[in-house]
Design a protein around this motif. Structure first.
Motif, PDB file in Angstrom:
ATOM      1  N   LEU A   1      60.166  52.320  60.908  1.00 24.21           N
ATOM      2  CA  LEU A   1      59.433  52.154  62.160  1.00 24.21           C
ATOM      3  C   LEU A   1      59.860  50.813  62.739  1.00 24.21           C
ATOM      4  CD1 LEU A   1      55.875  53.359  61.076  1.00 24.21           C
ATOM      5  CD2 LEU A   1      57.741  54.703  62.063  1.00 24.21           C
ATOM      6  N   TYR A   2      60.369  50.839  63.954  1.00 24.88           N
ATOM      7  CA  TYR A   2      61.104  49.706  64.525  1.00 24.88           C
ATOM      8  C   TYR A   2      60.498  49.384  65.881  1.00 24.88           C
ATOM      9  CZ  TYR A   2      65.513  47.471  66.264  1.00 24.88           C
ATOM     10  OH  TYR A   2      66.473  46.633  66.773  1.00 24.88           O
ATOM     11  N   ILE A   3      60.031  48.144  66.062  1.00 28.49           N
ATOM     12  CA  ILE A   3      59.412  47.736  67.321  1.00 28.49           C
ATOM     13  C   ILE A   3      60.088  46.469  67.833  1.00 28.49           C
ATOM     14  CG2 ILE A   3      57.298  46.965  68.463  1.00 28.49           C
ATOM     15  CD1 ILE A   3      55.695  48.618  66.537  1.00 28.49           C
ATOM     16  N   ALA A   4      60.525  46.503  69.091  1.00 23.93           N
ATOM     17  CA  ALA A   4      61.133  45.336  69.733  1.00 23.93           C
ATOM     18  C   ALA A   4      60.437  45.085  71.057  1.00 23.93           C
ATOM     19  CB  ALA A   4      62.627  45.562  69.949  1.00 23.93           C
ATOM     20  N   LEU A   5      60.067  43.831  71.297  1.00 17.55           N
ATOM     21  CA  LEU A   5      59.440  43.465  72.559  1.00 17.55           C
ATOM     22  C   LEU A   5      60.500  43.335  73.646  1.00 17.55           C
ATOM     23  CD1 LEU A   5      56.840  40.727  71.535  1.00 17.55           C
ATOM     24  CD2 LEU A   5      56.372  43.072  72.236  1.00 17.55           C
ATOM     25  N   GLY A   6      60.230  43.938  74.792  1.00 19.06           N
ATOM     26  CA  GLY A   6      61.097  43.761  75.952  1.00 19.06           C
ATOM     27  C   GLY A   6      60.581  42.624  76.817  1.00 19.06           C
ATOM     28  N   GLU A   7      60.500  42.846  78.122  1.00 27.26           N
ATOM     29  CA  GLU A   7      60.047  41.809  79.037  1.00 27.26           C
ATOM     30  C   GLU A   7      58.533  41.894  79.255  1.00 27.26           C
ATOM     31  OE1 GLU A   7      62.033  39.467  80.153  1.00 27.26           O
ATOM     32  OE2 GLU A   7      63.677  40.396  79.009  1.00 27.26           O
ATOM     33  N   GLU A   8      57.934  40.718  79.528  1.00 22.29           N
ATOM     34  CA  GLU A   8      56.524  40.697  79.916  1.00 22.29           C
ATOM     35  C   GLU A   8      56.405  41.154  81.365  1.00 22.29           C
ATOM     36  OE1 GLU A   8      52.601  37.771  79.771  1.00 22.29           O
ATOM     37  OE2 GLU A   8      54.621  36.925  79.546  1.00 22.29           O
ATOM     38  N   LEU A   9      55.461  42.045  81.629  1.00 25.69           N
ATOM     39  CA  LEU A   9      55.293  42.619  82.958  1.00 25.69           C
ATOM     40  C   LEU A   9      54.260  41.838  83.768  1.00 25.69           C
ATOM     41  CD1 LEU A   9      55.325  46.357  81.849  1.00 25.69           C
ATOM     42  CD2 LEU A   9      57.257  44.930  82.555  1.00 25.69           C
ATOM     43  N   ASP A  10      54.174  42.152  85.055  1.00 27.61           N
ATOM     44  CA  ASP A  10      53.327  41.372  85.965  1.00 27.61           C
ATOM     45  C   ASP A  10      51.855  41.392  85.579  1.00 27.61           C
ATOM     46  OD1 ASP A  10      55.563  40.764  87.421  1.00 27.61           O
ATOM     47  OD2 ASP A  10      55.282  42.394  88.878  1.00 27.61           O
ATOM     48  N   ASP A  11      51.380  42.482  85.005  1.00 22.98           N
ATOM     49  CA  ASP A  11      49.962  42.585  84.669  1.00 22.98           C
ATOM     50  C   ASP A  11      49.631  42.035  83.290  1.00 22.98           C
ATOM     51  OD1 ASP A  11      51.191  44.452  83.124  1.00 22.98           O
ATOM     52  OD2 ASP A  11      49.939  46.148  83.752  1.00 22.98           O
ATOM     53  N   GLY A  12      50.590  41.365  82.637  1.00 22.17           N
ATOM     54  CA  GLY A  12      50.351  40.791  81.316  1.00 22.17           C
ATOM     55  C   GLY A  12      50.682  41.713  80.164  1.00 22.17           C
ATOM     56  N   SER A  13      50.978  42.983  80.462  1.00 26.51           N
ATOM     57  CA  SER A  13      51.422  43.894  79.404  1.00 26.51           C
ATOM     58  C   SER A  13      52.917  43.684  79.143  1.00 26.51           C
ATOM     59  CB  SER A  13      51.141  45.340  79.803  1.00 26.51           C
ATOM     60  OG  SER A  13      51.854  45.668  80.979  1.00 26.51           O
ATOM     61  N   TRP A  14      53.420  44.407  78.137  1.00 27.02           N
ATOM     62  CA  TRP A  14      54.813  44.216  77.727  1.00 27.02           C
ATOM     63  C   TRP A  14      55.534  45.564  77.693  1.00 27.02           C
ATOM     64  CZ3 TRP A  14      57.148  39.533  76.045  1.00 27.02           C
ATOM     65  CH2 TRP A  14      56.287  38.425  76.031  1.00 27.02           C
ATOM     66  N   ALA A  15      56.830  45.510  77.983  1.00 32.29           N
ATOM     67  CA  ALA A  15      57.685  46.669  77.719  1.00 32.29           C
ATOM     68  C   ALA A  15      58.009  46.659  76.222  1.00 32.29           C
ATOM     69  CB  ALA A  15      58.966  46.591  78.542  1.00 32.29           C
ATOM     70  N   VAL A  16      57.631  47.716  75.550  1.00 39.13           N
ATOM     71  CA  VAL A  16      57.771  47.783  74.092  1.00 39.13           C
ATOM     72  C   VAL A  16      58.677  48.963  73.737  1.00 39.13           C
ATOM     73  CG1 VAL A  16      56.562  48.043  71.897  1.00 39.13           C
ATOM     74  CG2 VAL A  16      55.477  46.800  73.787  1.00 39.13           C
ATOM     75  N   ARG A  17      59.720  48.665  72.960  1.00 39.75           N
ATOM     76  CA  ARG A  17      60.619  49.725  72.476  1.00 39.75           C
ATOM     77  C   ARG A  17      60.221  50.110  71.060  1.00 39.75           C
ATOM     78  NH1 ARG A  17      64.227  46.309  74.794  1.00 39.75           N
ATOM     79  NH2 ARG A  17      65.054  45.612  72.788  1.00 39.75           N
ATOM     80  N   ILE A  18      59.910  51.375  70.875  1.00 39.85           N
ATOM     81  CA  ILE A  18      59.495  51.889  69.570  1.00 39.85           C
ATOM     82  C   ILE A  18      60.522  52.920  69.105  1.00 39.85           C
ATOM     83  CG2 ILE A  18      57.716  53.184  68.327  1.00 39.85           C
ATOM     84  CD1 ILE A  18      55.660  52.015  70.253  1.00 39.85           C
ATOM     85  N   HIS A  19      61.047  52.714  67.916  1.00 44.22           N
ATOM     86  CA  HIS A  19      62.022  53.628  67.328  1.00 44.22           C
ATOM     87  C   HIS A  19      61.463  54.177  66.014  1.00 44.22           C
ATOM     88  CE1 HIS A  19      65.555  52.020  69.736  1.00 44.22           C
ATOM     89  NE2 HIS A  19      64.675  51.037  69.862  1.00 44.22           N
ATOM     90  N   ILE A  20      61.695  55.445  65.784  1.00 45.30           N
ATOM     91  CA  ILE A  20      61.457  56.056  64.472  1.00 45.30           C
ATOM     92  C   ILE A  20      62.819  56.536  63.984  1.00 45.30           C
ATOM     93  CG2 ILE A  20      60.254  57.849  63.182  1.00 45.30           C
ATOM     94  CD1 ILE A  20      58.108  57.813  65.389  1.00 45.30           C
ATOM     95  N   LYS A  21      63.307  55.908  62.913  1.00 51.63           N
ATOM     96  CA  LYS A  21      64.698  56.108  62.505  1.00 51.63           C
ATOM     97  C   LYS A  21      64.737  56.679  61.081  1.00 51.63           C
ATOM     98  CE  LYS A  21      67.512  52.959  64.236  1.00 51.63           C
ATOM     99  NZ  LYS A  21      67.827  53.473  65.569  1.00 51.63           N
ATOM    100  N   PRO A  22      64.903  57.987  60.952  1.00 51.78           N
ATOM    101  CA  PRO A  22      64.896  58.599  59.612  1.00 51.78           C
ATOM    102  C   PRO A  22      66.181  58.292  58.847  1.00 51.78           C
ATOM    103  CG  PRO A  22      65.365  60.251  61.287  1.00 51.78           C
ATOM    104  CD  PRO A  22      65.029  58.990  62.029  1.00 51.78           C
ATOM    105  N   PHE A  23      66.033  57.955  57.580  1.00 52.99           N
ATOM    106  CA  PHE A  23      67.137  57.805  56.630  1.00 52.99           C
ATOM    107  C   PHE A  23      68.144  56.723  57.026  1.00 52.99           C
ATOM    108  CE2 PHE A  23      65.468  61.956  55.698  1.00 52.99           C
ATOM    109  CZ  PHE A  23      65.642  62.111  54.326  1.00 52.99           C
ATOM    110  N   VAL A  24      67.778  55.809  57.918  1.00 54.15           N
ATOM    111  CA  VAL A  24      68.759  54.814  58.352  1.00 54.15           C
ATOM    112  C   VAL A  24      69.173  53.908  57.196  1.00 54.15           C
ATOM    113  CG1 VAL A  24      67.006  53.145  59.111  1.00 54.15           C
ATOM    114  CG2 VAL A  24      69.293  53.127  60.143  1.00 54.15           C
ATOM    115  N   ARG A  25      68.268  53.653  56.263  1.00 60.60           N
ATOM    116  CA  ARG A  25      68.604  52.747  55.157  1.00 60.60           C
ATOM    117  C   ARG A  25      69.579  53.383  54.173  1.00 60.60           C
ATOM    118  NH1 ARG A  25      66.097  47.902  55.302  1.00 60.60           N
ATOM    119  NH2 ARG A  25      64.981  47.886  57.271  1.00 60.60           N
TER     120      ARG A  25
END
Length: 667
Positions: free
Chosen positions: A595-619
């Motif tokens: 489960l992979y989460i990366a923060l993007g840019e902060e938006l005008d209303d104080g929320s954030w663009a959040v990238r969420i990945h579910i990556k099976p068997f990557v390891r």
């Protein structure tokens, strides 16, 4: 004073490499044992003075000596001590000094552990290592001096290290990669020494093989760590992007893999001699090509070093001299080599040759995809883009024959194999691979993607044929399965290497076809549900690091049934000195998915663009690479490659006989 000492030590190392390149070869030509014996102490001298130079640069970083321009450009008083040490190889000049330390270390190790080699051959090998050193030391002294001073304008503080490099992955990635890159110079030196002596027999292959495997192991681990670092540090979520600099390390790895298999044939069957020498030349030449691409300034990449045209021209000239000189010697000598071994069309020799053909084809594909856009740009023909779709498509089709051969090869005898003897084993392996290849995706993902199924079938084919080969090994023995313990390390190395490849293919097939990526708007208190997981944005808080300020987001992850999975923290770091923003990815992992989460840019209303990945068997990709490297370690430590003490009289007789043969050949 320390800087001048380091520069002087570098000049002395160059002097030792020049003497190493000349004196042993003069001794060979004259049949002078004393001059040939000087090869080892000259090699040790080259290593010692390179080490002194490296220590001097390390001291400059740890002592914050900003009178050294390289230290001032890549360090800062607020930089943690561990990163002040690794900043030594954080840019061009220092990283190339590390390169030279690795080169000198390989040469010193070769001198130390080459007592079993005939004196004449050892002298030639070490002299070739000296020639390589001459080119690299000249490159440093003329274009890349890491000890240039800022005097009289000494800055109060440094510019700081690139934030991308302030990471544990970058502590071990460059040294491992350089150990692999430079390690192929040993295989190259053995090949050139064999050509100079006109003796392309199985002996040189046996001497060269453990060194080649060692270089391959380091390069495998270096590429693996680089992939892992890019995966979690750059924030884009991929494990391989076909970046030109990534390709620069992948090309010698492919050629080195072909070389390892070809050396096995040359060692055990006395055939493929000329082809094996050509692969040794190619593997090192591709390492030099990668060096040129990274350090010449022709590429723009997060991995590349900024460089001026002088450096690029020097490296290109050196690359041309090495390739032209070695191929000219090859053309003169290799034509006289003959192989007398005979083998049928269905034999291990032919399958290993097919293995080599696929690997070399893959190398050429990567080279074309990497260099063609550069040629178009330099010739003014416009810009073309050769990216991930091209490479993915080409490697998909090349993986099929490679995996099929990888499964067949170990089951097949040298010289000739009766197909009826292995037909049942192959049929059972194929049926099981196909059945499970379609069943496993359905079990894990409820849907079967064709490409994933093909990848799993190929991987399972390798696994089942490997198990079948082990079964056949012990079938005729009385103790049956306990006999597996008696198999040599080289054989177990092959088994682990092939299984590692299968594990890696499983990881690639699954993550490429079943990865889920979503970009969502989230603020504290918001939730997002995907694939049975609920991601809750708990809070955002600020904290201060040694040289950065971090905005850290905390996410709690649960399953839809309410069971707790864990906490994930993702950061946006602002590095105060360089004024750069860096993403720190948050991960929650187990053996079957990330489960992979990366923060993007902060938006005008104080929320954030959040990238969420579910990556099976990557390891499994990196686990397979580690397993392949362990297999390589097993192979290189096989008993037939270990040092054995010999009586002094026997060693002296061997050396005297070798010198006498050389004199007779000259007459």
């Amino acid at each position: 004073m320390i800087g001048e000492l380091g520069h002087f030590a570098l000049a002395l190392a160059f002097a030792f490499s020049a003497l190493l390149a000349i004196i042993p070869l003069v001794g060979v030509a004259r049949g002078h044992g004393g001059q040939m014996a000087l090869a080892r102490p000259l090699t040790y001298g080259m290593f010692v003075f390179t080490l002194i130079s490296f220590i001097a640069l390390v001291w400059g970083f740890l002592a914050n000596d900003f009178s050294i321009a390289y230290v001032a450009n890549n360090s800062n008083t607020a930089l943690p001590a561990i990163y002040r040490f690794t900043a030594v190889w954080g840019s061009h000049e220092g990283s190339f000094l590390l390169w030279m330390l690795v080169q000198a270390s390989w040469a010193a190790a070769l001198a130390l552990f080459s007592n079993r080699l005939p004196l004449v051959f050892a002298a030639r090998v070490l002299a070739v290592m000296g020639m390589i050193g001459v080119g690299f030391y000249l490159f440093m002294l003329l274009t890349s001096n890491p000890f240039e001073r800022t005097i009289p304008l000494i800055p109060v503080d440094g510019r700081d290290l690139n934030p991308l490099l302030q990471d544990p992955g970058m502590i071990i990635h460059p040294p491992l990669l350089y150990m692999g890159y430079v390690g192929f110079s040993v295989a190259f030196a053995f090949a050139i020494a064999a050509l100079l002596g006109g003796r392309l027999d199985s002996a040189w292959a046996r001497w060269s093989r453990p060194w080649t495997i060692a270089a391959w192991v380091f390069l495998t681990l270096g590429i693996m760590v680089g992939s892992w670092w890019a995966y979690y540090e750059l924030g884009w979520g991929g494990w391989w992007f076909w970046d030109p600099v990534e390709n620069a390390s992948f090309m010698p790895w492919l050629a080195g893999t072909a070389l390892m298999h070809s050396l096995a044939v040359t060692e055990k069957r006395g055939t493929f001699k000329s082809w094996t020498v050509l692969l040794a030349i190619a593997a090192f030449s591709l390492s030099l090509l990668g060096t040129f691409l990274v350090r010449s300034g022709v590429l723009v990449s997060v991995h590349a070093f900024a460089a001026d045209p002088t450096r690029g021209m020097f490296l290109l000239s050196f690359l041309g001299v090495v390739i032209a000189g070695s191929l000219l010697l090859y053309a003169i000598r290799a034509a006289k080599v003959q192989s007398h071994s005979r083998y049928d069309l269905f034999s291990r020799e032919v399958l290993l040759l097919g293995n080599n053909v696929v690997l070399v084809t893959a190398t050429v594909v990567v080279m074309i995809g990497t260099l063609l856009p550069l040629f178009f740009q330099q010739l003014g023909l416009g810009n073309i883009s050769i990216g991930e779709p091209f490479f993915d498509e080409m490697f998909f089709w090349m993986t099929i024959p490679f995996a099929l051969i990888l499964g067949l090869g170990p089951l097949t005898r040298w010289r000739r194999q009766d197909f009826s003897e292995i037909r049942n084993s192959l049929a059972l392996a194929f049926v099981l691979a196909v059945a499970l290849g379609f069943a496993l995706p359905w079990i894990f993902a409820d849907v079967v993607h064709g490409l994933a199924a093909i990848g799993l079938i190929l991987a399972l084919w390798v696994v089942f044929t490997t198990v079948a080969e082990l079964r056949m090994r012990v079938a005729s023995r009385e103790q049956k399965w306990p006999a597996l313990v008696k198999l040599g390390r080289s054989h177990w190395g092959m088994v682990l290497g092939h299984l590692g490849f299968a594990v890696m293919v499983i990881g690639i097939a699954m993550v490429q076809n079943y990865e889920i990526e979503r970009t969502v708007r989230m603020g504290p208190g918001d939730t997002f549900e995907q694939s049975g997981y609920v991601f809750t944005f708990d809070e955002m808080y600020e904290w201060e690091g040694p040289n950065f300020i971090s905005d850290t987001a905390t996410f709690s992850v649960t399953r839809t049934d309410g069971s707790r999975v864990g906490i994930i923290k993702s950061e946006k770091r602002f590095y105060v000195v360089t004024r750069q923003i860096q993403t720190q990815t948050g991960l929650q992992v187990n053996a079957f998915r990330d489960l992979y989460i990366a923060l993007g840019e902060e938006l005008d209303d104080g929320s954030w663009a959040v990238r969420i990945h579910i990556k099976p068997f990557v390891r499994w990709i990196w686990a397979g690479s580690i397993l392949m490297a362990i297999g390589g370690i097993f192979s290189m430590t096989d008993k037939r490659y270990r040092l054995r003490r010999r009586l002094k009289a026997e060693r002296k007789r061997e050396h005297d006989a070798e010198i006498a043969n050389e004199k007779e050949a000259r007459v």
